[in-house]
Design a protein around this motif. Structure first.
Motif, PDB file in Angstrom:
ATOM      1  N   GLY A 159     -30.046 -45.362   8.229  1.00 26.18           N
ATOM      2  CA  GLY A 159     -30.401 -44.210   9.041  1.00 26.18           C
ATOM      3  C   GLY A 159     -29.415 -43.073   8.876  1.00 26.18           C
ATOM      4  O   GLY A 159     -28.378 -43.193   8.224  1.00 26.18           O
ATOM      5  N   SER A 160     -29.736 -41.955   9.484  1.00 23.37           N
ATOM      6  CA  SER A 160     -28.885 -40.776   9.424  1.00 23.37           C
ATOM      7  C   SER A 160     -27.655 -40.963  10.309  1.00 23.37           C
ATOM      8  O   SER A 160     -27.742 -41.510  11.401  1.00 23.37           O
ATOM      9  N   TYR A 161     -26.530 -40.482   9.838  1.00 28.55           N
ATOM     10  CA  TYR A 161     -25.296 -40.494  10.625  1.00 28.55           C
ATOM     11  C   TYR A 161     -24.884 -39.075  11.018  1.00 28.55           C
ATOM     12  O   TYR A 161     -23.736 -38.840  11.376  1.00 28.55           O
ATOM     13  N   ALA A 162     -25.820 -38.138  10.949  1.00 31.86           N
ATOM     14  CA  ALA A 162     -25.522 -36.747  11.292  1.00 31.86           C
ATOM     15  C   ALA A 162     -25.171 -36.608  12.766  1.00 31.86           C
ATOM     16  O   ALA A 162     -24.438 -35.704  13.152  1.00 31.86           O
ATOM     17  N   GLY A 163     -25.668 -37.487  13.602  1.00 31.77           N
ATOM     18  CA  GLY A 163     -25.356 -37.436  15.028  1.00 31.77           C
ATOM     19  C   GLY A 163     -24.007 -38.045  15.371  1.00 31.77           C
ATOM     20  O   GLY A 163     -23.416 -37.710  16.395  1.00 31.77           O
ATOM     21  N   GLN A 164     -23.495 -38.925  14.524  1.00 30.14           N
ATOM     22  CA  GLN A 164     -22.223 -39.583  14.795  1.00 30.14           C
ATOM     23  C   GLN A 164     -21.046 -38.862  14.141  1.00 30.14           C
ATOM     24  O   GLN A 164     -19.936 -38.925  14.638  1.00 30.14           O
ATOM     25  N   LEU A 165     -21.277 -38.233  13.021  1.00 27.22           N
ATOM     26  CA  LEU A 165     -20.203 -37.583  12.268  1.00 27.22           C
ATOM     27  C   LEU A 165     -20.488 -36.090  12.166  1.00 27.22           C
ATOM     28  O   LEU A 165     -21.617 -35.691  11.877  1.00 27.22           O
ATOM     29  N   ASP A 166     -19.464 -35.282  12.384  1.00 31.85           N
ATOM     30  CA  ASP A 166     -19.663 -33.844  12.207  1.00 31.85           C
ATOM     31  C   ASP A 166     -19.558 -33.503  10.722  1.00 31.85           C
ATOM     32  O   ASP A 166     -19.341 -34.372   9.876  1.00 31.85           O
ATOM     33  N   THR A 167     -19.721 -32.232  10.396  1.00 40.66           N
ATOM     34  CA  THR A 167     -19.784 -31.808   8.993  1.00 40.66           C
ATOM     35  C   THR A 167     -18.540 -32.201   8.209  1.00 40.66           C
ATOM     36  O   THR A 167     -18.623 -32.766   7.119  1.00 40.66           O
ATOM     37  N   GLU A 168     -17.384 -31.908   8.767  1.00 41.88           N
ATOM     38  CA  GLU A 168     -16.130 -32.202   8.064  1.00 41.88           C
ATOM     39  C   GLU A 168     -15.939 -33.708   7.885  1.00 41.88           C
ATOM     40  O   GLU A 168     -15.507 -34.162   6.806  1.00 41.88           O
ATOM     41  N   GLU A 169     -16.272 -34.487   8.889  1.00 38.46           N
ATOM     42  CA  GLU A 169     -16.124 -35.950   8.776  1.00 38.46           C
ATOM     43  C   GLU A 169     -17.069 -36.513   7.727  1.00 38.46           C
ATOM     44  O   GLU A 169     -16.702 -37.437   6.988  1.00 38.46           O
ATOM     45  N   ARG A 170     -18.288 -35.984   7.633  1.00 35.26           N
ATOM     46  CA  ARG A 170     -19.222 -36.460   6.604  1.00 35.26           C
ATOM     47  C   ARG A 170     -18.683 -36.187   5.208  1.00 35.26           C
ATOM     48  O   ARG A 170     -18.799 -37.033   4.314  1.00 35.26           O
ATOM     49  N   TRP A 171     -18.058 -35.022   5.009  1.00 33.91           N
ATOM     50  CA  TRP A 171     -17.479 -34.725   3.699  1.00 33.91           C
ATOM     51  C   TRP A 171     -16.294 -35.632   3.410  1.00 33.91           C
ATOM     52  O   TRP A 171     -16.098 -36.057   2.264  1.00 33.91           O
ATOM     53  N   LYS A 172     -15.498 -35.946   4.431  1.00 31.33           N
ATOM     54  CA  LYS A 172     -14.354 -36.839   4.211  1.00 31.33           C
ATOM     55  C   LYS A 172     -14.817 -38.236   3.823  1.00 31.33           C
ATOM     56  O   LYS A 172     -14.246 -38.872   2.926  1.00 31.33           O
ATOM     57  N   VAL A 173     -15.855 -38.724   4.474  1.00 35.06           N
ATOM     58  CA  VAL A 173     -16.404 -40.042   4.111  1.00 35.06           C
ATOM     59  C   VAL A 173     -16.973 -39.987   2.696  1.00 35.06           C
ATOM     60  O   VAL A 173     -16.799 -40.932   1.915  1.00 35.06           O
ATOM     61  N   SER A 174     -17.635 -38.887   2.346  1.00 37.25           N
ATOM     62  CA  SER A 174     -18.198 -38.756   0.991  1.00 37.25           C
ATOM     63  C   SER A 174     -17.106 -38.796  -0.064  1.00 37.25           C
ATOM     64  O   SER A 174     -17.260 -39.438  -1.109  1.00 37.25           O
ATOM     65  N   GLU A 175     -15.992 -38.123   0.190  1.00 37.95           N
ATOM     66  CA  GLU A 175     -14.881 -38.162  -0.765  1.00 37.95           C
ATOM     67  C   GLU A 175     -14.290 -39.559  -0.860  1.00 37.95           C
ATOM     68  O   GLU A 175     -13.915 -40.004  -1.953  1.00 37.95           O
ATOM     69  N   TYR A 176     -14.228 -40.270   0.262  1.00 34.17           N
ATOM     70  CA  TYR A 176     -13.690 -41.635   0.221  1.00 34.17           C
ATOM     71  C   TYR A 176     -14.635 -42.566  -0.548  1.00 34.17           C
ATOM     72  O   TYR A 176     -14.181 -43.453  -1.275  1.00 34.17           O
ATOM     73  N   VAL A 177     -15.931 -42.342  -0.419  1.00 35.13           N
ATOM     74  CA  VAL A 177     -16.891 -43.144  -1.187  1.00 35.13           C
ATOM     75  C   VAL A 177     -16.683 -42.912  -2.685  1.00 35.13           C
ATOM     76  O   VAL A 177     -16.752 -43.855  -3.487  1.00 35.13           O
ATOM     77  N   MET A 178     -16.384 -41.690  -3.068  1.00 34.58           N
ATOM     78  CA  MET A 178     -16.116 -41.406  -4.483  1.00 34.58           C
ATOM     79  C   MET A 178     -14.860 -42.134  -4.958  1.00 34.58           C
ATOM     80  O   MET A 178     -14.811 -42.626  -6.083  1.00 34.58           O
ATOM     81  N   LYS A 179     -13.853 -42.225  -4.096  1.00 37.66           N
ATOM     82  CA  LYS A 179     -12.645 -42.978  -4.442  1.00 37.66           C
ATOM     83  C   LYS A 179     -12.973 -44.458  -4.614  1.00 37.66           C
ATOM     84  O   LYS A 179     -12.499 -45.110  -5.549  1.00 37.66           O
ATOM     85  N   LEU A 180     -13.811 -44.999  -3.721  1.00 37.34           N
ATOM     86  CA  LEU A 180     -14.224 -46.407  -3.850  1.00 37.34           C
ATOM     87  C   LEU A 180     -14.991 -46.624  -5.143  1.00 37.34           C
ATOM     88  O   LEU A 180     -14.807 -47.644  -5.830  1.00 37.34           O
ATOM     89  N   LYS A 181     -15.838 -45.674  -5.495  1.00 29.74           N
ATOM     90  CA  LYS A 181     -16.606 -45.800  -6.737  1.00 29.74           C
ATOM     91  C   LYS A 181     -15.652 -45.798  -7.944  1.00 29.74           C
ATOM     92  O   LYS A 181     -15.825 -46.601  -8.866  1.00 29.74           O
ATOM     93  N   GLN A 182     -14.647 -44.933  -7.928  1.00 36.70           N
ATOM     94  CA  GLN A 182     -13.666 -44.922  -9.035  1.00 36.70           C
ATOM     95  C   GLN A 182     -12.908 -46.230  -9.101  1.00 36.70           C
ATOM     96  O   GLN A 182     -12.666 -46.761 -10.195  1.00 36.70           O
TER      97      GLN A 182
END
Length: 186
Positions: A159-182
Motif C-alpha cells: 500500500g501507499s506510505y504517503a500518509g505515514q511519511l512526508d516528502t523528505e522522509e520518502r526521499w530518504k528511504v528511497s536513497e537508503y533503498v538504493m544503498k541496499l541495492k548497491q
C-alpha cells in the motif's frame, strides 16, 4: 404536644422537599441553550449557515500547509517518468540522510523487505506475505525515482506510505533503498 406535631410536620415537609431535589440538574435555568449546546455533525445540513453545511470543503487548487504535491500520475507512463526523477535532497548531507532513511526503512519497510532488502522480512519468513522480491533482482530496474513513486502510490500488494511519511522522509528511504541495492549487487 401540639408544638411537637407542628415540628414533626415541618420536619416532614423539609424532608419531602429535600428528597425531591435532583443535584445533577438545576431546577431552574434562565437560558438553557447556554448550558446545553446543540451538537452538529461536521457535514450535516443546517439552516442558518451558507450552503447549508457546517464545515466547508477547501477552495479549489489549494495545497495544505506542509504538503507538497507529487506531479507524476499513478500510471505506467508515470512510473517511467519517475524512473529518471532524481532525489532533491542535499548531496552534502548524504550520510545523515542515509542514517535517517535506515531508521525509517527499519520501521516501515523491513517487516516485509528485510533488513538487507533481500525480500526476507519477518512477514515473509512466517509466510504471511509471499512474493516480496529482492532489490538485487536483475528484472527490477529500481531507481530512486521509482522507489519514491512506489512509496507514494504503493505497488502491487504494498500500500501507499504517503500518509505515514512526508516528502523528505520518502526521499530518504528511497536513497537508503538504493544503498541496499548497491550492497546486494556487489
Amino acid at each position: 404536644m401540639n408544638s411537637f406535631s407542628k415540628i414533626g410536620v415541618l420536619f416532614g415537609l423539609v424532608l419531602l422537599v429535600a428528597s425531591c431535589a435532583n443535584k445533577n440538574s438545576r431546577n431552574y435555568q434562565y437560558m438553557p441553550n447556554m448550558y446545553e449546546s446543540v451538537g452538529y455533525e461536521t457535514y450535516q445540513k443546517v439552516d442558518f449557515l451558507p450552503d447549508d453545511m457546517e464545515a466547508k470543503l477547501p477552495a479549489e487548487n489549494t495545497v495544505a500547509r506542509g504538503w507538497m504535491p507529487y506531479g507524476i500520475e499513478n500510471t505506467m507512463e508515470g512510473k517511467e517518468l519517475a524512473r529518471v526523477n532524481p532525489s532533491p535532497l542535499d548531496s552534502l548531507k548524504h550520510e545523515a540522510n542515509l542514517a535517517v532513511g535506515k531508521e525509517l526503512y527499519t520501521i516501515y519497510c523491513a517487516i516485509c523487505h528485510g533488513d538487507k532488502g533481500d525480500g526476507q522480512g519477518n512477514l515473509v519468513k512466517r509466510e504471511k506475505i509471499l512474493g516480496v522480491p529482492s532489490y538485487a533482482d536483475v528484472a527490477r530496474n529500481v531507481t530512486v525515482g521509482t522507489t519514491y513513486h512506489a512509496i507514494y502510490y504503493g505497488l502491487n500488494s504494498m500500500g501507499s506510505y504517503a500518509g505515514q511519511l512526508d516528502t523528505e522522509e520518502r526521499w530518504k528511504v528511497s536513497e537508503y533503498v538504493m544503498k541496499l541495492k548497491q550492497d546486494l549487487t556487489k
